[in-house]
Design an enzyme around this catalytic site. Structure first.
Site, PDB file in Angstrom:
ATOM      1  N   GLN A   1       1.167   7.145  -6.850  1.00 11.39           N
ATOM      2  CA  GLN A   1      -0.144   7.649  -6.443  1.00 11.39           C
ATOM      3  C   GLN A   1      -0.071   9.168  -6.359  1.00 11.39           C
ATOM      4  OE1 GLN A   1      -1.767   7.681  -2.307  1.00 11.39           O
ATOM      5  NE2 GLN A   1      -3.155   6.092  -3.070  1.00 11.39           N
TER       6      GLN A   1
ATOM      7  N   ARG B   1       0.296  -1.955   7.020  1.00 10.79           N
ATOM      8  CA  ARG B   1       1.097  -2.080   8.245  1.00 10.79           C
ATOM      9  C   ARG B   1       1.942  -3.346   8.304  1.00 10.79           C
ATOM     10  NH1 ARG B   1      -3.466   0.750   9.524  1.00 10.79           N
ATOM     11  NH2 ARG B   1      -3.182   2.673  10.737  1.00 10.79           N
TER      12      ARG B   1
ATOM     13  N   SER C   1       0.824  -1.216   0.000  1.00 13.64           N
ATOM     14  CA  SER C   1       0.000   0.000   0.000  1.00 13.64           C
ATOM     15  C   SER C   1       0.853   1.257   0.000  1.00 13.64           C
ATOM     16  CB  SER C   1      -0.883   0.035   1.251  1.00 13.64           C
ATOM     17  OG  SER C   1      -1.869  -0.960   1.212  1.00 13.64           O
ATOM     18  N   PRO C   2       0.314   2.358  -0.563  1.00 13.26           N
ATOM     19  CA  PRO C   2       0.972   3.658  -0.367  1.00 13.26           C
ATOM     20  C   PRO C   2       0.923   4.018   1.118  1.00 13.26           C
ATOM     21  CG  PRO C   2      -0.751   3.750  -2.062  1.00 13.26           C
ATOM     22  CD  PRO C   2      -0.916   2.456  -1.352  1.00 13.26           C
TER      23      PRO C   2
ATOM     24  N   TYR D   1      -9.105  14.126   1.210  1.00 15.57           N
ATOM     25  CA  TYR D   1      -8.188  15.009   0.500  1.00 15.57           C
ATOM     26  C   TYR D   1      -8.959  15.786  -0.575  1.00 15.57           C
ATOM     27  CZ  TYR D   1      -4.592  12.450   3.052  1.00 15.57           C
ATOM     28  OH  TYR D   1      -3.820  11.897   4.044  1.00 15.57           O
TER      29      TYR D   1
ATOM     30  N   ARG E   1      -8.369   5.567  -6.037  1.00 16.17           N
ATOM     31  CA  ARG E   1      -8.698   5.223  -4.648  1.00 16.17           C
ATOM     32  C   ARG E   1      -9.861   6.077  -4.190  1.00 16.17           C
ATOM     33  NH1 ARG E   1      -5.256   3.866   0.777  1.00 16.17           N
ATOM     34  NH2 ARG E   1      -5.085   1.941  -0.404  1.00 16.17           N
TER      35      ARG E   1
END
Length: 784
Positions: free
Chosen positions: A503, A731, A425-426, A589, A637
């Site tokens: 991304q 994670r 993942s980013p 965002y 996303r």
């Protein structure tokens, strides 16, 4: 103690029995509205594990139940003209009447008083009781009387079902799906005694009405179901246990959750809800009887531990509630998942999935049964399914070799073929200087590219200085940054077989903040070395109430500038050699702030309806897609659920995904939340995967699942069931860059390629894990 159980179902009878066995001096009565040895219902189901639990508490009743029950291991699916079967599932079926009769007889043997044909309106009728167990069912009068204390949350579900029986006998728990001109019906079927089977028919409300079943009485409904499932019934009839056949026998399931399970009433008696009065679990996983019996066992255990005298009642009830709440919620969540699967399977799965994958999805519908759990239950079936799945993914495999796990099958989109289904993942690292990624990013991303994942995603990279979240965020607004990124991309391509993605995003109202370890979401210090910058968003907002700076609404001039910044950054990403581009439209965002009604309160053509809220994010996407190489994939996303009333829900997520698909998106990366600080998220294992599943099936686009995916078993289950096409793991990859290689070794799949420099470690890891498995098996054998 004087104990009164209101309701002679499994909970009340079994608790009365166990407490009388614990102390014969207790004065215990069970009050039942029906006549002696007269009850309703066809068959009930519980697991082998529940049966063993009961045996430890009352051997004679367990022995009697075992003599009467029907046991089966197989689940059979009838679907699209096929019959598929899987074994090792271990269920017990028994007639509800027979179960209650056994418990009634045992109660009489030990001295529990059974009172029949008495209606109880209130717990106040037993003012001299020390403890009152309200096991009076779904429509509990006692719960209703004290609703302010018990705080029941009752949700009526949309599907209709009718509970019938048949003399046709089945040797497996059978699910039959039949398509009509108006939609799909499903039957849940199982044998519960030597000559009778339960036959539950279920369908969505709209399908039920379209067939006129809302106007049909019980006899007419039975006749309809006999015609519908004639091929299955093979001439046998369906039966109802309704006392008369007038009126409809179709029901809606009610999910019940109570915040409080017990109280002390006005007469000083302690009143506790038990069984369906306090919680219900959908019949899709057959947990209602299990929950009731284990409620009784646990409360008895608490009295055994703490003392079974009146002064111990409050402590025992509180400990019981705390002990049972976690297990009950776990089962209710599993039952909810299974229930929702059946509610949407017609529209979402029946039309799109092949029988093999539909069977896998059915078996794992509750998310309690995982990929490796299926292997323990029926290795041959699962390996056959793995070969089927791998063949459809393009794997040409020698049948003498072990099957390829779903997570290690390839996935192709446009010209890019990923070697497996795992993505890094980013993950924001906040470690750039002036937006330039340096040696840290080379090591960070390079290590994970060596770790076995198919695709490594750079963290959200910003399109201008004022698009950053923090001063440490990376950028692609100048050529120096582009060259730095190209160095990393070139290294990944030269030293691994992983692909690397960029991304692109803009922080919007969540920008100009400190690095996470200095105070997440807090503005930069006014007297610090790095000045704050003005913020933009769809509408004026303060992300962190009382803390964040206020953003201002974007003007059309702002929109043009930001769109062009995204285009310029996409060009630099292509020049740097990235294999994949993702547009960040999630988590509050900038682009996400247009999509959510919580943050978009504009009154122009960019606000209001979802179509209007999509207008600017789609404009940016189209502009970026136009300059991004046509042979390379592009994903988006999104936040599929805002987790705030009035925000976007998974239904809107489907429409958002459809819009981006029409604009040229190849995949939707399905996340959720982080749009508002008011969110109330329901966390749990793979908690966001259902959103990816819904988007994939209903929008008809490939998806990426994210969120609490932490082991190979999770990835295999998600991919094999068709709930997503790829899994993004965050994670765990921070904790271990080689997470994918480690998980492959854990499940015994040794064909994953390691970097040649690390091959000695591969052999040692696989040998150590194999040794640990042998030692664990030997330890289990010794304990047995």
């Amino acid at each position: 103690m004087k104990i009164v159980c209101i309701g002679g179902g499994p909970a009340g009878l079994y608790f009365g029995l166990l407490m009388k066995r614990l102390n014969p001096a207790h004065d215990i009565s069970v009050i039942e509205r029906n006549r002696p040895y007269d009850t309703f219902g066809w068959g009930v189901v519980f697991s082998d594990a529940t049966m063993e639990h009961m045996r430890r508490w009352d051997g004679p009743s367990a022995d009697a139940i075992q003599e009467a029950f029907n046991h089966w291991d197989d689940i059979e699916l009838r679907f699209k003209g096929r019959r598929l079967r899987s074994g090792g599932h271990g269920f017990v079926g028994i007639a509800r009447k027979r179960l209650l009769n056994i418990l009634q007889a045992r109660c009489e043997e030990v001295g529990v008083k059974l009172v029949f044909e008495r209606e109880v309106e209130s717990d106040a009728e037993f003012a001299d009781a020390d403890l009152i167990i309200a096991s009076d069912g779904i429509n509990s009068r006692i719960r209703a009387r004290h609703a302010q204390v018990f705080q029941p949350d009752i949700v009526t579900r949309p599907n209709r079902y009718i509970w019938l029986g048949t003399r046709r006998l089945y040797d497996a728990f059978t699910f039959d799906f039949v398509r009509t001109e108006h939609g799909w019906f499903q039957a849940h079927i199982y044998k519960f005694d030597r000559d009778t089977s339960t036959f539950i028919v279920e369908c969505p409300e709209a399908v039920w009405r379209a067939h006129g079943l809302d106007r049909a009485d019980t006899a007419q409904s039975i006749a309809f179901c006999e015609r519908l499932f004639a091929d299955n019934l093979q001439g046998e009839k369906l039966m109802s246990n309704a006392r008369h056949l007038r009126g409809s026998a179709w029901l809606n399931f009610q999910r019940i959750v109570c915040a409080q399970w017990w109280l002390r009433n006005e007469h000083g008696s302690h009143v506790a809800l038990m069984g369906d009065a306090v919680h219900t679990a959908h019949f899709a996983i057959g947990s209602g009887t299990k929950l009731a019996l284990e409620d009784a066992i646990e409360l008895t255990r608490q009295f055994q531990l703490l003392g079974d005298t009146p002064e111990h009642i409050p402590a025992a009830l509180q400990a019981w509630q705390e002990a049972r709440r976690i297990e009950t919620l776990r089962l209710q969540n599993a039952a909810w998942n299974a229930m929702e699967w059946f509610e949407v399977c017609g529209e979402r799965y029946c039309e799109h999935l092949q029988p093999e994958q539909f069977m896998y999805s059915l078996l794992t519908r509750s998310q309690r049964i995982s990929h490796e759990n299926l292997r323990l239950r029926d290795r041959a079936w699962l390996e056959g399914y793995e070969r089927w799945f791998a063949a459809r993914a393009g794997v040409d495999r020698d049948p003498t070799l072990p099957a390829v796990p779903p997570m290690f099958t390839p996935f192709k989109v446009r010209s890019v073929t990923l070697k497996n289904r795992v993505i890094v993942s980013p993950m924001a690292q906040y470690s750039c200087v002036d937006g330039v990624p340096g040696d840290y990013h080379l090591v960070h991303l390079g290590a994970r590219a060596l770790g076995g994942a198919a695709l490594v995603c750079a963290e959200m990279t910003c399109t201008s200085p004022d698009a950053r979240i923090t001063p440490g965020c990376p950028g692609l607004w100048n050529d120096e940054q582009g060259v730095a990124w190209q160095r990393i991309v070139d290294w990944v391509h030269a030293n691994s077989d992983a692909r690397i993605a960029m991304q692109l995003g803009h922080s919007g109202a969540k920008g100009s903040t400190r690095r996470a370890w200095d105070g997440i979401d807090l503005p930069l210090p006014a007297d610090g070395p790095e000045p704050n910058w003005p913020l933009l968003s769809a509408s004026p907002q303060q992300y962190l109430a009382g803390g964040s700076a206020w953003s201002r609404a974007m003007t059309r001039e702002d929109m043009d500038r930001v769109r062009d910044d995204f285009v310029a950054a996409a060009r630099r990403a292509a020049q740097a050699g990235f294999d994949w581009l993702e547009l960040h439209c999630a988590h509050g965002y900038l682009l996400s702030s247009f999509l959510s009604p919580l943050t978009n309160r504009r009154e122009d053509e960019y606000g209001g309806s979802l179509a209007n809220r999509l207008r600017y994010p789609l404009e940016v996407f189209r502009a970026v897609r136009a300059v991004w190489p046509a042979h390379l994939p592009m994903s988006v996303r999104i936040s599929a659920h805002d987790w705030v009333p009035g925000g976007n829900t998974p239904a809107e997520a489907v429409d958002i995904a459809k819009a981006f698909k029409a604009a040229g998106a190849d995949l939707i990366d399905v996340s959720s939340g982080q749009v508002s600080k008011d969110e109330q998220v329901t966390f749990g294992r793979m908690f966001q995967t259902p959103f990816a599943d819904r988007v994939r099936q209903e929008a008809g686009i490939a998806t990426i699942a994210v969120g609490a995916i932490s082991e190979a078993d999770h990835v295999n289950s998600i991919i094999a069931a068709g709930r997503a096409d790829l899994c993004a793991v965050a994670r765990p990859h921070l904790a271990n860059p080689a997470w994918t290689l480690l998980e492959a070794a854990k499940i015994g799949f040794t064909e994953v390629a390691w970097p040649k420099q690390y091959l000695a470690g591969k052999r040692q890891l696989e040998n150590n894990l194999a040794r640990e498995k042998v030692q664990a098996a030997q330890g289990a054998a010794v304990k047995a």
